[in-house]
Enzyme design. Structure first.
Site, short mmCIF file in Angstrom:
data_model
loop_
_atom_site.label_atom_id
_atom_site.label_comp_id
_atom_site.label_asym_id
_atom_site.label_seq_id
_atom_site.Cartn_x
_atom_site.Cartn_y
_atom_site.Cartn_z
N SER A 159 22.04 -19.29 -28.13
CA SER A 159 20.93 -19.03 -29.04
C SER A 159 19.70 -19.76 -28.54
CB SER A 159 21.27 -19.51 -30.47
OG SER A 159 21.48 -20.91 -30.48
N GLY A 161 17.43 -19.04 -26.61
CA GLY A 161 17.11 -18.92 -25.20
C GLY A 161 17.99 -19.71 -24.25
N GLU A 266 15.97 -8.69 -34.66
CA GLU A 266 15.00 -8.68 -33.56
C GLU A 266 14.97 -7.30 -32.91
OE1 GLU A 266 14.92 -12.27 -30.99
OE2 GLU A 266 16.69 -12.85 -32.14
N GLU A 278 18.77 -7.97 -31.24
CA GLU A 278 19.78 -8.90 -31.74
C GLU A 278 19.61 -9.06 -33.25
OE1 GLU A 278 19.50 -12.62 -29.71
OE2 GLU A 278 20.07 -11.79 -27.77
N ASP A 285 14.17 -18.75 -36.47
CA ASP A 285 13.13 -19.71 -36.12
C ASP A 285 11.73 -19.10 -36.17
OD1 ASP A 285 13.52 -18.16 -33.86
OD2 ASP A 285 14.01 -19.82 -32.52
N THR A 286 11.59 -17.83 -35.75
CA THR A 286 10.27 -17.20 -35.83
C THR A 286 9.81 -17.04 -37.27
OG1 THR A 286 11.18 -14.96 -35.84
CG2 THR A 286 10.70 -15.93 -33.69
N ARG A 363 12.40 -28.66 -29.71
CA ARG A 363 11.41 -28.40 -30.75
C ARG A 363 11.48 -29.51 -31.80
NH1 ARG A 363 12.53 -22.92 -31.65
NH2 ARG A 363 14.05 -23.46 -33.22
#
Length: 397
Positions: A159, A161, A266, A278, A285-286, A363
């Site tokens: 997940s 990336g 997504e 996906e 998160d977005t 992050r």
């Protein structure tokens, strides 16, 4: 829906499997309703642990350890917040009467890119990129040859990336293989090779399944670096035809997964064409942009939905943006300075997650902004970001 007193014999207990920044916001929203929250993760002092009623530190891919914690806590709700979980145990626990959010099936299928891709493309007939799976290096080379360059390589289980890369030329092939084997959540192993989709933009369509039906939020556009979110904005401008197709895809995949809660679907969009990518059966998160763009954030909606509470409407305030604060280094001492300058402009907000350390890049927070347009909101978030000072102090042993 009845909710008992926290820390009592009649408490409504939520076991949070994953305690990062998204889990922290889920915990806050559940606690607004008096839910007792138990936070779990593989490392101590994770963001949600800092506000939970209690916590457990263990490897959630360890099925025996996961089962032991569930049997000890006897939660009313089991809420996966990450993919790296021994999902067969969740299936087992659900069969014993525990409630997994949204369902154990959804957690199991979406943790594995192969399972969810086959569900979407082969069972539901949704449009997807061309794909092929590979178990070892030889199969990987064949898959790249069959799919063609450019293509995207991802571990089956990962997940944000992790382990993902794009092959743009033959020189990238070996590097992509090594990245996929080192970055997967469950270690080295099977990968998916996807044809590179020529798209105008990507969206996350947050979709809420609740007691009164299914609600789609305004589409969220986003910018990623190596598969990891950096900026997002809401709404993403779309044609009416593309938006209708996106809604249909989101409804189909979330209906197939079932249960109550929020899903991050997504998709790639090119003109009026929409391609499924996906889906995550949890806040995305977005979707952190919804903490400023709506009266009910994705976390508030998730809490309401899983508690069986009504969602009569979602009030959208207007164009908004988010910008991730990504820290690079190796330390357990990160200091933020100049916060008064970050928040000097009206219509800006800041969330610092309180993560205990960074090793590489991670992050650590997000800046939120509203404006007359998404472009101006992104500019405002960028300006606020540039006012933030980050001090990377030496690691303390």
């Amino acid at each position: 829906m009845k909710i008992g007193t926290p820390l009592s014999s009649i408490a409504t207990r939520a076991l949070l499997l994953g305690s990062g920044e998204l889990g922290k916001e889920i915990a806050i929203e559940l606690q607004r309703y008096g839910v007792e929250v138990i936070a779990c993760d593989k490392y101590p002092n994770a963001p949600a642990m800092q506000i939970a009623h209690r916590c457990h530190v263990f490897n959630m891919l360890d099925g025996d350890a996961l089962r032991a914690v569930i049997e000890q806590e006897k939660p009313s709700l089991i809420i996966p917040e990450v993919e790296a979980i021994a999902t067969p145990v969740l299936v087992e626990m659900e069969e014993q009467g525990y409630r997994v959010i949204p369902t154990a099936k959804a957690a199991f299928l979406t943790m594995n890119r192969e399972a969810i891709r086959r569900l979407a493309a082969e069972d539901l007939g949704l449009p997807t990129a061309r794909y092929q799976f590979a178990d070892d290096h030889d199969q990987f080379i064949m898959a790249v040859q069959n799919i063609g360059i450019p293509c995207v390589v991802k571990p089956i289980m990962s997940s944000s990336g992790h382990g993902q890369s794009t092959i743009k030329c033959e020189a990238d092939i070996e590097k992509a293989w090594h990245i996929s084997q080192e970055g997967g959540r469950a270690g080295a192993g099977r990968v998916i090779v996807e044809g590179f989709v020529q798209f105008d933009y990507e969206i996350t369509l947050l979709t809420v399944r609740h007691c009164a039906g299914t609600t789609m939020l305004e589409p969220i556009g986003h910018h990623q670096v190596d598969g990891d979110y950096r900026e997002s904005w809401q709404p993403q401008a779309m044609s009416l035809v593309a938006k209708a197709k996106a809604n249909d895809i989101a409804k189909a995949i979330t209906d197939a997964l079932g249960g109550y809660g929020i899903f991050g679907v997504e998709m790639f969009v090119c003109g009026d064409e929409v391609i499924f990518s996906e889906v995550s059966p949890r806040p995305h998160d977005t979707g952190m942009v919804t903490m400023i763009s709506q009266d009910l954030s994705e976390f508030g909606l998730h809490a309401r939905a899983i508690l069986g509470l009504p969602i009569p409407e979602v009030r959208f305030y207007g164009p908004s943006a988010s910008k991730a604060i990504v820290i690079e280094g190796d330390t357990n001492h990160v200091e933020f300075d100049g916060l008064e300058n970050v928040l000097a402009q009206p219509g800006t907000q800041l969330r610092l997650f309180g993560k205990p350390e960074v090793c590489g890049h991670r992050r650590f927070g997000v800046i939120l902004a509203t404006a007359e347009s998404t472009q101006l909101a992104l500019q405002k978030a960028e300006q606020a970001y540039n006012q933030l000072q980050v001090n990377i102090l030496p690691r303390e042993l």
